[in-house]
Design a protein around this motif. Structure first.
Motif, mmCIF file in Angstrom:
data_model
loop_
_atom_site.group_PDB
_atom_site.id
_atom_site.type_symbol
_atom_site.label_atom_id
_atom_site.label_comp_id
_atom_site.label_asym_id
_atom_site.label_seq_id
_atom_site.Cartn_x
_atom_site.Cartn_y
_atom_site.Cartn_z
ATOM 1 N N SER A 1 0.654 -1.238 -0.089
ATOM 2 C CA SER A 1 0.157 0.001 0.112
ATOM 3 C C SER A 1 0.843 1.330 0.018
ATOM 4 O O SER A 1 2.083 1.404 0.493
ATOM 5 N N GLN A 2 0.199 2.440 -0.571
ATOM 6 C CA GLN A 2 0.925 3.591 -0.438
ATOM 7 C C GLN A 2 1.232 4.204 0.930
ATOM 8 O O GLN A 2 2.494 4.661 1.084
ATOM 9 N N PRO A 3 0.466 3.976 1.818
ATOM 10 C CA PRO A 3 0.839 4.366 3.170
ATOM 11 C C PRO A 3 2.131 3.503 3.934
ATOM 12 O O PRO A 3 2.868 4.263 4.528
ATOM 13 N N LYS A 4 2.255 2.493 3.662
ATOM 14 C CA LYS A 4 3.489 1.785 3.806
ATOM 15 C C LYS A 4 4.621 2.324 3.404
ATOM 16 O O LYS A 4 5.660 2.350 3.793
ATOM 17 N N VAL A 5 4.673 2.623 1.834
ATOM 18 C CA VAL A 5 5.645 3.146 1.464
ATOM 19 C C VAL A 5 6.161 4.709 1.988
ATOM 20 O O VAL A 5 7.478 5.088 2.410
ATOM 21 N N SER A 6 4.925 5.473 2.351
ATOM 22 C CA SER A 6 5.187 6.714 3.068
ATOM 23 C C SER A 6 5.791 6.501 4.386
ATOM 24 O O SER A 6 6.747 7.398 4.753
ATOM 25 N N LYS A 7 5.291 5.571 5.158
ATOM 26 C CA LYS A 7 6.220 5.302 6.526
ATOM 27 C C LYS A 7 7.532 4.910 6.251
ATOM 28 O O LYS A 7 8.542 5.329 7.187
ATOM 29 N N ALA A 8 7.721 4.217 5.271
ATOM 30 C CA ALA A 8 9.123 3.679 5.240
ATOM 31 C C ALA A 8 10.006 5.120 4.784
ATOM 32 O O ALA A 8 11.217 5.292 4.955
ATOM 33 N N LEU A 9 9.416 5.764 3.896
ATOM 34 C CA LEU A 9 10.206 6.899 3.597
ATOM 35 C C LEU A 9 10.282 7.993 4.560
ATOM 36 O O LEU A 9 11.398 8.632 4.672
ATOM 37 N N THR A 10 9.520 8.001 5.572
ATOM 38 C CA THR A 10 9.505 8.857 6.886
ATOM 39 C C THR A 10 10.557 8.340 7.466
ATOM 40 O O THR A 10 11.324 9.237 8.199
ATOM 41 N N GLN A 11 10.850 7.180 7.694
ATOM 42 C CA GLN A 11 11.887 6.647 8.628
ATOM 43 C C GLN A 11 13.174 6.807 7.807
ATOM 44 O O GLN A 11 13.968 7.156 8.451
ATOM 45 N N LEU A 12 13.237 6.629 6.734
ATOM 46 C CA LEU A 12 14.629 6.907 5.795
ATOM 47 C C LEU A 12 14.991 8.486 5.945
ATOM 48 O O LEU A 12 16.128 9.009 6.138
ATOM 49 N N ASP A 13 13.592 9.161 5.852
ATOM 50 C CA ASP A 13 14.219 10.602 6.277
ATOM 51 C C ASP A 13 14.509 11.192 7.442
ATOM 52 O O ASP A 13 15.543 11.750 7.624
ATOM 53 N N LYS A 14 13.881 10.294 8.492
ATOM 54 C CA LYS A 14 14.380 10.874 9.774
ATOM 55 C C LYS A 14 15.939 10.414 9.990
ATOM 56 O O LYS A 14 16.625 10.899 10.901
ATOM 57 N N LEU A 15 16.211 9.202 9.416
ATOM 58 C CA LEU A 15 17.620 8.711 9.816
ATOM 59 C C LEU A 15 18.615 9.381 8.697
ATOM 60 O O LEU A 15 19.674 9.179 8.800
ATOM 61 N N HIS A 16 18.001 10.306 7.717
ATOM 62 C CA HIS A 16 18.924 10.981 6.579
ATOM 63 C C HIS A 16 19.383 10.111 5.577
ATOM 64 O O HIS A 16 20.423 10.827 4.964
ATOM 65 N N PHE A 17 18.894 9.006 5.267
ATOM 66 C CA PHE A 17 19.202 8.190 4.133
ATOM 67 C C PHE A 17 18.938 8.912 2.880
ATOM 68 O O PHE A 17 19.288 8.872 1.830
ATOM 69 N N ALA A 18 17.412 9.272 2.848
ATOM 70 C CA ALA A 18 16.852 9.793 1.681
ATOM 71 C C ALA A 18 15.663 10.575 1.946
ATOM 72 O O ALA A 18 15.235 10.538 3.386
ATOM 73 N N TRP A 19 15.193 11.494 1.103
ATOM 74 C CA TRP A 19 13.924 12.374 1.490
ATOM 75 C C TRP A 19 13.380 12.818 0.379
ATOM 76 O O TRP A 19 13.994 12.665 -0.721
ATOM 77 N N LYS A 20 12.163 13.232 0.572
ATOM 78 C CA LYS A 20 11.481 13.892 -0.643
ATOM 79 C C LYS A 20 11.816 15.360 -0.825
ATOM 80 O O LYS A 20 11.826 16.471 -0.003
ATOM 81 N N VAL A 21 12.415 15.481 -1.930
ATOM 82 C CA VAL A 21 12.520 16.979 -2.479
ATOM 83 C C VAL A 21 11.444 17.836 -2.923
ATOM 84 O O VAL A 21 10.935 18.887 -2.378
#
Length: 182
Positions: free
Chosen positions: A118-138
């Motif tokens: 689901s899209q919310p699962k991808v959103s949560k994963a991206l939030t986790q990556l953003d919090k750890l500074h691995f990747a973020w939404k530009v």
């Protein structure tokens, strides 16, 4: 032979404060430097050899204490970040499918379709990556991968991307390896 005419003092401009002051002599070396120099001279006197005024070379130091680069250190300690399986899958996908600017042109909906979730699962994963500074939404449809993780340390591509993003921006997004057990 005629002597050249002297100029009067009124004709020459007055000296400025900078012109009147003598240059500042260099500071005296510290006691440690002098002690090291005397030891070096004693060694040369007894054993022969060369005298050098250069300070001794220090070895490279790495964050982990081992002789490996930061990207290798991150890979070796990735388990300590506690990434969810979806976040790890997303990070691996982004690390292999980004362009020269470290960007992945896609949406969360497309990623959800790609991973079969689901899209919310991808959103949560991206939030986790953003919090750890691995990747973020530009911006919408553009995700950025941290060049510290995406490229080999010191590579031409990594240096170019760091120059493009700016050192200040990346200092704010430094990936810090958590201590074990935390």
């Amino acid at each position: 032979m005629p002597t050249p005419a002297r100029r009067s003092a009124a004709v020459t401009p007055p000296l400025t404060a900078r012109q009147r002051l003598a240059p500042v002599p260099p500071s005296a070396p510290s006691d440690d430097v002098l002690r090291d120099m005397v030891k070096a001279l004693d060694k040369v006197a007894t054993n022969g050899g060369l005298i050098s005024s250069d300070p001794p070379k220090r070895p490279y130091q790495f964050a982990s204490g081992q002789h490996i680069s930061l990207d290798t250190d991150l890979q070796a300690n990735l388990w300590q970040f506690g990434l969810s399986p979806m976040a790890r899958d997303l990070l691996d996908h982004m690390a292999t499918h980004h362009d020269d600017r470290g960007e992945l042109l896609t949406t969360q909906k497309k990623l959800a379709t790609h991973f079969g979730c689901s899209q919310p699962k991808v959103s949560k994963a991206l939030t986790q990556l953003d919090k750890l500074h691995f990747a973020w939404k530009v911006r919408r449809g553009v995700l950025q991968v941290n060049p510290t993780y995406a490229y080999r340390w010191g590579s031409r591509k990594q240096r170019a991307l760091i120059a493009q993003l700016g050192a200040k921006f990346l200092r704010e997004r430094t990936i810090v390896i958590p201590e074990a057990g935390r």
